[in-house]
Design an enzyme around this catalytic site. Structure first.
Site, mmCIF file in Angstrom:
data_model
loop_
_atom_site.group_PDB
_atom_site.id
_atom_site.type_symbol
_atom_site.label_atom_id
_atom_site.label_comp_id
_atom_site.label_asym_id
_atom_site.label_seq_id
_atom_site.Cartn_x
_atom_site.Cartn_y
_atom_site.Cartn_z
ATOM 1 N N GLU A 105 0.948 -1.082 0.145
ATOM 2 C CA GLU A 105 0.152 0.089 -0.010
ATOM 3 C C GLU A 105 0.922 1.317 0.047
ATOM 4 O O GLU A 105 2.033 1.317 0.497
ATOM 5 C CB GLU A 105 -0.857 -0.024 1.026
ATOM 6 N N CYS A 131 1.435 -11.147 -15.941
ATOM 7 C CA CYS A 131 1.934 -10.413 -17.067
ATOM 8 C C CYS A 131 0.833 -9.914 -17.932
ATOM 9 O O CYS A 131 0.905 -9.364 -18.995
ATOM 10 C CB CYS A 131 2.987 -11.225 -17.732
#
Length: 343
Positions: A105, A131
């Site tokens: 975060e 990906c």
């Protein structure tokens, strides 16, 4: 839906620009071999495995280890907006699609949003799907443009693999590392760093743009344990990932064909950039000749979510108006998506 694919038809969304930034430091596979000298000696491993097995000869690292990735993605984003001819206050959505992150975060998008000076009204968040993230982000942005919720979207991403690769080399050089450890962590050594950015906008206001037509996606999540990574470590069943990834691609390809999409005749096909074995297998199962598949992994390595957009940015000047381009992402998990772009 009956064939197992999820299909999206894009009605009024176009790719207006795609740009990339290559990091400044070139790291050859010979240099990686030298860094791995203790492991190679102890485990009796030959030099040149990365070149022979994966076809990766070089990859890039950022010169500034702390903020090089952010400088790279901001540069790509600024170029993309300038090329698209839009101002920051016109962008309603910024999505970061990178795999790399320094912290859990906040979202990586927040730092990029701030560094770019984007307005408060520009919503921003991360999409993480290994990906496949960049292609997923393009699909989501196109849907929001079609729905009239936003006018322009900026998709960004930057990968920074130096710490992962240095950590992998250190672990493999330890006296307790085995050949199994080497095989399990080999894929981490094929990665590369880089940044990409793309602008998506409404087709009816941008006839010069490259129209997004369809996306075909499919999940094979029974294979979600084949490649597991955190911010320091990546462990991969490379053989299992190749076998099941190719199988998922073939199923998606067949499902798209059953749905009436002729992907086989597309002029430029850009699969995720993994290795020569993977690329040749993809060519074989789909019937798409290698001359239509641009490859960047020998020089850049596997740049995760940015591999597909960076390769597109690299070859875009060779694509002629009216030709079609297929962007094909694959993410550990397994998930795949194929997006057709009408150039």
């Amino acid at each position: 839906m009956g064939n197992g694919n999820t299909g999206f038809v894009h009605r009024n969304a176009s790719l207006l620009s795609v740009e990339m930034t290559l990091p400044q430091v070139t790291v050859t596979s010979d240099e990686i071999d030298d860094m791995l000298a203790p492991a190679r000696k102890r485990l009796r491993l030959p030099k040149g495995v990365l070149q022979r097995v994966a076809g990766v000869y070089e990859r890039r690292w950022w010169k500034d280890r702390d903020s090089g990735w952010k400088q790279g993605v901001v540069l790509a984003a600024e170029r993309a907006m300038a090329k698209a001819g839009i101002m920051r206050d016109q962008v309603g959505l910024l999505i970061n699609a990178s795999v790399s992150r320094q912290h859990l975060e906040p979202a990586v998008s927040t730092g990029i949003h701030h560094s770019l000076g984007m307005p408060p009204g520009c919503m921003n968040f991360d999409i993480t799907n290994a990906c496949l993230g960049f292609v997923n982000a393009m699909t989501m942005a196109a849907g929001m443009i079609d729905a009239g919720q936003i006018k322009y979207a900026l998709i960004v991403g930057a990968e920074d693999v130096e710490d992962v690769q240095r950590g992998t080399i250190e672990r493999l050089n330890s006296k307790t590392a085995t050949k199994h450890d080497f095989n399990n962590q080999f894929a981490a050594l094929t990665l590369g760093s880089g940044a990409a950015a793309a602008v998506i906008g409404p087709s009816d206001e941008h006839p010069e743009g490259h129209r997004l037509t369809v996306t075909q996606a499919r999940a094979g999540t029974e294979h979600h344990e084949l490649c597991v990574a955190d911010m320091q470590d990546m462990r991969t069943d490379s053989a299992g990932l190749l076998e099941n990834g190719i199988s998922l691609i073939l199923d998606t390809w067949k499902g798209a064909n059953d749905a009436g999409h002729d992907f086989k005749s597309i002029e430029h096909v850009i699969p995720h950039q993994v290795s020569m074995v993977y690329t040749r297998n993809f060519s074989k199962i789909t019937g798409v000749g290698m001359e239509r598949i641009p490859v960047t992994f020998p020089d850049w390595g596997n740049i995760a979510a940015e591999a597909v957009p960076m390769t597109l940015a690299h070859i875009q000047d060779d694509v002629k108006r009216g030709e079609r381009v297929l962007l094909m992402g694959v993410g550990s998990g397994l998930n795949t998506a194929m997006m057709e772009v009408q150039w």
